[in-house]
Design an enzyme around this catalytic site. Structure first.
Site, mmCIF file in Angstrom:
data_model
loop_
_atom_site.group_PDB
_atom_site.id
_atom_site.type_symbol
_atom_site.label_atom_id
_atom_site.label_comp_id
_atom_site.label_asym_id
_atom_site.label_seq_id
_atom_site.Cartn_x
_atom_site.Cartn_y
_atom_site.Cartn_z
ATOM 1 N N ASP A 9 0.879 -1.157 0.000
ATOM 2 C CA ASP A 9 0.000 0.000 0.000
ATOM 3 C C ASP A 9 0.924 1.216 0.000
ATOM 4 O O ASP A 9 2.134 1.094 0.188
ATOM 5 C CB ASP A 9 -0.880 -0.044 1.257
ATOM 6 C CG ASP A 9 -1.723 1.198 1.447
ATOM 7 O OD1 ASP A 9 -2.273 1.703 0.456
ATOM 8 O OD2 ASP A 9 -1.787 1.682 2.592
ATOM 9 N N ASP A 11 -0.188 5.088 1.095
ATOM 10 C CA ASP A 11 -0.464 6.019 2.189
ATOM 11 C C ASP A 11 -0.393 5.309 3.534
ATOM 12 O O ASP A 11 -0.998 4.248 3.729
ATOM 13 C CB ASP A 11 -1.851 6.640 2.026
ATOM 14 C CG ASP A 11 -1.936 7.557 0.821
ATOM 15 O OD1 ASP A 11 -0.903 8.098 0.403
ATOM 16 O OD2 ASP A 11 -3.055 7.746 0.292
#
Length: 278
Positions: A9, A11
């Site tokens: 991922d 963020d």
């Protein structure tokens, strides 16, 4: 092709913030963003925010300079460099957007380590305005997932990744994330894969509530030093396991491209020294 595929991922996993929130706060449009938040999909609001910035006279260069200030811990940068040197295939699955991600990674010299970035498209139109579009066109149909937002199902992206990397044999997947959609991605992992959820974030709450749904091994992390250590340990163990399967006493660096074998071996030894056999 690499036997290990490490999927991040973006963020709050690679960077220490939400890149969308960072831009709207730093460039002074958070109030408008908050007003729209409960009435429109997040992805659509971000496109609207880029239009608002354009109307206020903010340029693409202003947005780029803002993104270059996003916090990225040295430990995650080092980990990315090390696991790439060890021969891993690195990819990103993120609900941010390609403009934000590429700008940040390029600024830190990390962009070329990733073979693929799965995220919402972004482009600069003829008026010099940044446009942000959905990864999945939810206006025409639904992707059918009730865990992920309407514009992107990370589980479906993971299915696509596994199909593409498994064409020449079974691969071990490692997924690193923090949010609710990352739990959906984790549901697509199989036995032998590794899920690395961030402690005290939504993904861990969902794992705790649904412990039997995850087939992969779970290695939690709470900060980037811990993530770096756990990730390098996971890669190290996978390389050792592969060495044992071949029943050959060959250097670990053989499991990656020979042109960077020395770099890979040094990266592994610096990160996680392997004790000699007793």
């Amino acid at each position: 092709m690499a036997r290990l595929v490490v999927i991040f991922d973006f963020d709050k996993t690679i960077i220490d913030c939400d890149s969308d929130n960072w831009v709207v706060e730093e460039l002074g449009i958070n109030h408008l963003f908050t007003q729209l938040l409960h009435n429109f999909p997040w992805n659509s609001i971000m496109d609207r925010m880029m239009t608002e910035l354009h109307h206020r006279g903010k340029t693409i260069e202003d947005i780029e300079e803002c993104l270059k200030k996003v916090p990225l811990h040295p430990s995650i940068a080092s980990a990315i460099e090390s696991v790439h040197a060890l021969g891993c295939d690195l990819r990103i699955v993120s609900d941010a957007n390609v403009f934000f991600i590429e700008t940040i990674l390029k600024h830190h010299g990390l962009l070329d380590y990733f073979s693929e970035i799965n995220t919402n498209p972004g482009f600069v139109d003829e008026q010099g305005r940044l446009r942000i579009l959905p990864y999945y066109d939810f206006s025409s149909s639904s992707h059918g997932c009730n865990i992920c937002p309407s514009n992107m199902c990370k589980g479906l992206v993971m299915e696509k990744i596994r199909a593409s990397v498994s064409a020449d044999g079974k691969k071990q997947l490692v997924y690193v994330g923090d949010g609710t959609p990352d739990f959906c991605a984790g549901l697509k992992l199989e036995e032998g894969d590794v899920l690395m959820p961030r402690k005290d974030f939504p993904i861990c709450d969902l794992i705790s509530a649904n412990p039997l749904l995850i087939k992969a091994k779970i290695h939690e992390w709470s900060n980037w030093d811990e993530l770096s250590t756990n990730l390098l340990s996971t890669v190290n163990n996978a390389l050792i396991d592969e060495s044992a399967k071949t029943d050959q006493l060959v250097p670990l660096c053989k499991y990656q491209n020979s042109s960077i074998s020395v770099t890979a071996h040094e990266a592994l030894q610096k990160a996680l020294p392997v004790s000699p056999p007793h």
